[in-house]
Write a protein that holds these residues in place. Structure first.
Motif, PDB file in Angstrom:
ATOM      1  N   UNK A  30       1.660  -1.295  -9.572  1.00 29.22           N
ATOM      2  CA  UNK A  30       1.020  -0.782  -8.357  1.00 29.22           C
ATOM      3  C   UNK A  30       1.334  -1.602  -7.113  1.00 29.22           C
ATOM      4  N   UNK A  31       1.680  -2.888  -7.299  1.00 33.79           N
ATOM      5  CA  UNK A  31       2.052  -3.749  -6.172  1.00 33.79           C
ATOM      6  C   UNK A  31       3.514  -4.141  -6.357  1.00 33.79           C
ATOM      7  N   UNK A  32       4.432  -3.471  -5.667  1.00 29.12           N
ATOM      8  CA  UNK A  32       5.867  -3.683  -5.911  1.00 29.12           C
ATOM      9  C   UNK A  32       6.453  -4.842  -5.121  1.00 29.12           C
ATOM     10  N   UNK A  33       5.710  -5.923  -5.018  1.00 27.59           N
ATOM     11  CA  UNK A  33       6.188  -7.076  -4.264  1.00 27.59           C
ATOM     12  C   UNK A  33       5.041  -8.010  -3.966  1.00 27.59           C
ATOM     13  N   UNK A  34       5.128  -8.681  -2.824  1.00 23.50           N
ATOM     14  CA  UNK A  34       4.113  -9.628  -2.389  1.00 23.50           C
ATOM     15  C   UNK A  34       3.390  -9.056  -1.167  1.00 23.50           C
ATOM     16  N   UNK A  35       2.074  -9.199  -1.134  1.00 28.94           N
ATOM     17  CA  UNK A  35       1.263  -8.595  -0.081  1.00 28.94           C
ATOM     18  C   UNK A  35       0.918  -9.645   0.967  1.00 28.94           C
ATOM     19  N   UNK A  50       1.347 -10.211  -6.972  1.00 30.15           N
ATOM     20  CA  UNK A  50       0.574  -9.178  -7.663  1.00 30.15           C
ATOM     21  C   UNK A  50      -0.519  -9.756  -8.564  1.00 30.15           C
ATOM     22  N   UNK A  51      -0.321 -10.995  -9.033  1.00 36.65           N
ATOM     23  CA  UNK A  51      -1.325 -11.660  -9.862  1.00 36.65           C
ATOM     24  C   UNK A  51      -2.427 -12.305  -9.024  1.00 36.65           C
ATOM     25  N   UNK A  52      -2.405 -12.073  -7.702  1.00 36.49           N
ATOM     26  CA  UNK A  52      -3.455 -12.505  -6.771  1.00 36.49           C
ATOM     27  C   UNK A  52      -3.458 -14.012  -6.543  1.00 36.49           C
ATOM     28  N   UNK A  53      -2.261 -14.600  -6.584  1.00 36.94           N
ATOM     29  CA  UNK A  53      -2.102 -16.004  -6.239  1.00 36.94           C
ATOM     30  C   UNK A  53      -1.565 -16.107  -4.812  1.00 36.94           C
ATOM     31  N   UNK A 518       2.168  -1.362 -18.081  1.00 36.76           N
ATOM     32  CA  UNK A 518       3.097  -1.491 -16.941  1.00 36.76           C
ATOM     33  C   UNK A 518       2.386  -1.604 -15.609  1.00 36.76           C
ATOM     34  N   UNK A 519       1.168  -1.056 -15.524  1.00 32.97           N
ATOM     35  CA  UNK A 519       0.377  -1.116 -14.300  1.00 32.97           C
ATOM     36  C   UNK A 519      -1.092  -1.045 -14.695  1.00 32.97           C
ATOM     37  N   UNK A 520      -1.986  -1.546 -13.851  1.00 33.68           N
ATOM     38  CA  UNK A 520      -3.411  -1.408 -14.159  1.00 33.68           C
ATOM     39  C   UNK A 520      -3.784   0.056 -14.378  1.00 33.68           C
ATOM     40  N   UNK A 521      -4.670   0.284 -15.321  1.00 33.09           N
ATOM     41  CA  UNK A 521      -5.001   1.658 -15.728  1.00 33.09           C
ATOM     42  C   UNK A 521      -6.480   1.749 -16.057  1.00 33.09           C
ATOM     43  N   UNK A 522      -7.125   2.821 -15.604  1.00 31.68           N
ATOM     44  CA  UNK A 522      -8.516   3.101 -15.953  1.00 31.68           C
ATOM     45  C   UNK A 522      -8.704   4.609 -15.959  1.00 31.68           C
ATOM     46  N   UNK A 523      -9.844   5.029 -16.440  1.00 25.91           N
ATOM     47  CA  UNK A 523     -10.162   6.457 -16.509  1.00 25.91           C
ATOM     48  C   UNK A 523      -9.141   7.216 -17.359  1.00 25.91           C
TER      49      UNK A 523
END
Length: 587
Positions: A30-35, A50-53, A518-523
């Motif tokens: 879902x995050x294809x790089x650095x934010x 993407x790992x929130x570091x 491969x990406x975060x998933x819910x529902x």
């Protein structure tokens, strides 16, 4: 042909912008790089993995209101709206390499700005900025001379391109034009020659930082309370809106952008967080920051007002999509249904319990083959987001609820008759259930107050025994048994949507990380067949087997909160927001 092959190989192996700056490549997700985030009230710009570091940071700024990578990604353009300046910052040097304006001094003459917003460095070397209080968009050269304007100080009427009403956005366009956002409720497309292409009314009176999409539509944030994000056509027709209530509601979002992977990133300014939303499901798939909790330590933001993406997925890396099995629709429900529970009966029939239809809980019990499900009974109380398990000759339905979580346990006979059979120790909704050794196990959920982490064995009469705990409270996960373990895939945790897959052994109380999605998933719903697990949600079916995750099938429509079972050598998905029943046979 050989030259073309070399060019293709070079493109596939070329370093990403992130790699050129020394950052590791990023896997598709879902995050294809650095934010990059302009963390305004913390006076800093940060770069998040993407790992929130936090992998890069520039402190010592004065209310940085926006931040954008310049062409080539070697520097960052930013504006300090309340300090009346704009600047260029070197990524490697972390120094201000150029600036314009006088700190904390408003003005309209050469060298001055008044509430500058959205400063961009263009490919031609000019700096472009929306000068809000001066009611103009200005272009400044590196010698700090204004070389062009749209609008002018002292005239703040909406009459583009002659005059502008407090412009707070000036997005550069590929054709050399600009998309101007005006406070008061307009977006104007102006071409490279300064001619008006169109002006359109926005759904809110305070639009912010409109973006032109590849299909010609406009994505625009509504800087309101509650906030919203809309996609509108150039004629003003709304084609998509994100305006949730509750946990993921927005408060004065100032920017929404669509990334190359289709996800929409939003600065939820006054909620102090950045969100990434899947536009198909309108679910948050990544977030940073905490609702109504401003802060500066890791995981916290304080009025994030701008963002940009540093691409990090190598060009040659794509999600594996071989020739996929196509899922077929095999039956129809009486009405569109989501958040239902389902079990397989001993005679091969399917039972579907409760759920939500048209936004309202239902008490309906459906029974029959997947192709011909028919009403067979009613639950004592309408409910959705419950979990079901077939044990002791009948179905048990646990928890769920309507406006609030329920502690009810309901027993449903194979003919569809239902009766109350006890109460859990505490209310529980959004949970999963699995059967091992003739016992039902309840997994995670939401108590109405907090996310639940417990794996509980149901002992009958409402009594439960906690046999293990997940690393974090988890709701809306895929849950299914395989062998002697219960597998929990994805779900929503207090930190956001998860990509983790955990294997839980109730006998040994062990919980281990078994795989990563491969990406975060819910529902999404999940069922086991022939030793593999199949996670069904969105348009994709994922296979989880031996610690590996692969694409197994493609759905004809996107499903959210489907009920999923294994039946007759097939994976069957029910509802998911549609009135369909879908099935496929794995290869």
């Amino acid at each position: 042909m050989f030259r073309a092959l070399l060019l293709a190989l070079a493109a596939a192996t070329a370093p990403t912008p992130a790699q050129k700056l020394g950052f590791p490549p990023v896997k598709p997700g879902p995050v294809p790089g650095y934010v990059m985030v302009a963390d305004r009230n913390n006076n800093r710009i940060i770069l998040l993995s993407p790992a929130k570091k936090i992998v890069w940071q520039k402190d010592g700024l004065h209310d940085p209101d926006d931040a954008f990578f310049t062409p080539g990604y070697r520097s960052i353009s930013t504006n300090e709206e309340y300090n009346q300046t704009m600047a260029l910052i070197g990524v490697r040097s972390r120094r201000i390499e150029w600036s314009y304006g006088h700190a904390d001094v408003r003005g309209s003459s050469s060298g001055y700005l008044s509430n500058p917003d959205d400063a961009y460095l263009l490919r031609n070397g000019l700096m472009q900025v929306a000068d809000i209080q001066n009611c103009r968009v200005v272009w400044v050269n590196r010698a700090k001379r204004i070389v062009r304007t749209i609008g002018h100080a002292g005239d703040c009427a909406h009459d583009p391109p002659r005059s502008l009403s407090s412009p707070n956005g000036d997005t550069p366009l590929p054709d050399g034009g600009v998309l101007v956002t005006e406070i008061g409720g307009w977006v104007d497309r102006i071409d490279a020659h300064g001619r008006l292409v169109y002006t359109v009314r926005t759904p809110t009176s305070y639009p912010s930082d409109a973006q032109l999409l590849a299909n010609g539509d406009i994505l625009v944030a509504g800087f309101n309370t509650p906030g919203r994000v809309d996609e509108i056509t150039p004629k003003g027709r709304i084609v998509w809106t994100y305006q949730p209530s509750g946990e993921w509601s927005l408060d004065r979002p100032s920017l929404a952008v669509r990334w190359p992977n289709g996800m929409i990133a939003i600065t939820d300014d006054w909620h102090h967080r950045v969100l990434v939303v899947d536009p198909r499901t309108k679910k948050v798939v990544w977030s940073y920051g905490h609702l109504n909790q401003p802060g500066r330590s890791l995981g916290f933001l304080n009025k994030p007002d701008g963002l940009d993406l540093l691409p990090g997925v190598p060009a040659g890396v794509k999600a594996a999509r071989k020739t996929l099995v196509q899922v077929r629709r095999i039956g129809s429900l009486p009405q569109a249904l989501s958040k239902a529970s389902a079990v397989v009966l001993p005679d091969g029939r399917l039972m579907v319990l409760g759920g939500e239809t048209a936004g309202v809980s239902t008490d309906q019990v459906l029974v029959g083959p997947p192709q011909r499900l028919r009403p067979a009974g009613r639950l004592p109380t309408p409910t959705h987001d419950a979990a079901a398990a077939f044990v002791g000759g009948g179905a048990l339905l646990f928890g769920g609820g309507q406006a609030v979580a329920s502690s009810a346990v309901v027993r449903v006979g194979t003919s569809g008759g239902a009766r109350n059979a006890g109460k859990l120790d505490e209310p529980l909704s959004d949970l999963g259930a699995a059967v091992l050794g003739g016992k039902a196990y309840l997994v995670g959920g939401y108590t109405g107050v907090k996310f639940a982490s417990a794996i509980q064995r149901y002992d009958g009469g409402g009594r439960t025994t906690t046999v293990a705990r997940l690393p974090a409270g988890t709701r809306y996960a895929g849950v299914a048994p395989v062998g002697d373990t219960i597998v929990v895939a994805g779900g929503i945790t207090p930190a956001g949507t998860s990509s983790a897959v955990y294997a839980v052994n109730p006998a040994t109380h062990a919980v281990r990380r078994a795989a990563t999605l491969p990406a975060p998933e819910a529902h999404a719903g999940m069922a086991a067949l022939d030793g593999s697990l199949y996670l069904v949600g969105g348009r994709d079916v994922l296979r989880i087997s031996g610690g590996r995750v692969s694409m197994a099938a493609r759905l004809p429509v996107a499903l959210t909160d489907p009920a999923v079972v294994a039946l007759g050598g097939r994976i069957v998905a029910i509802g998911g927001g549609t009135n369909g029943v879908y099935a496929f046979t794995p290869r």
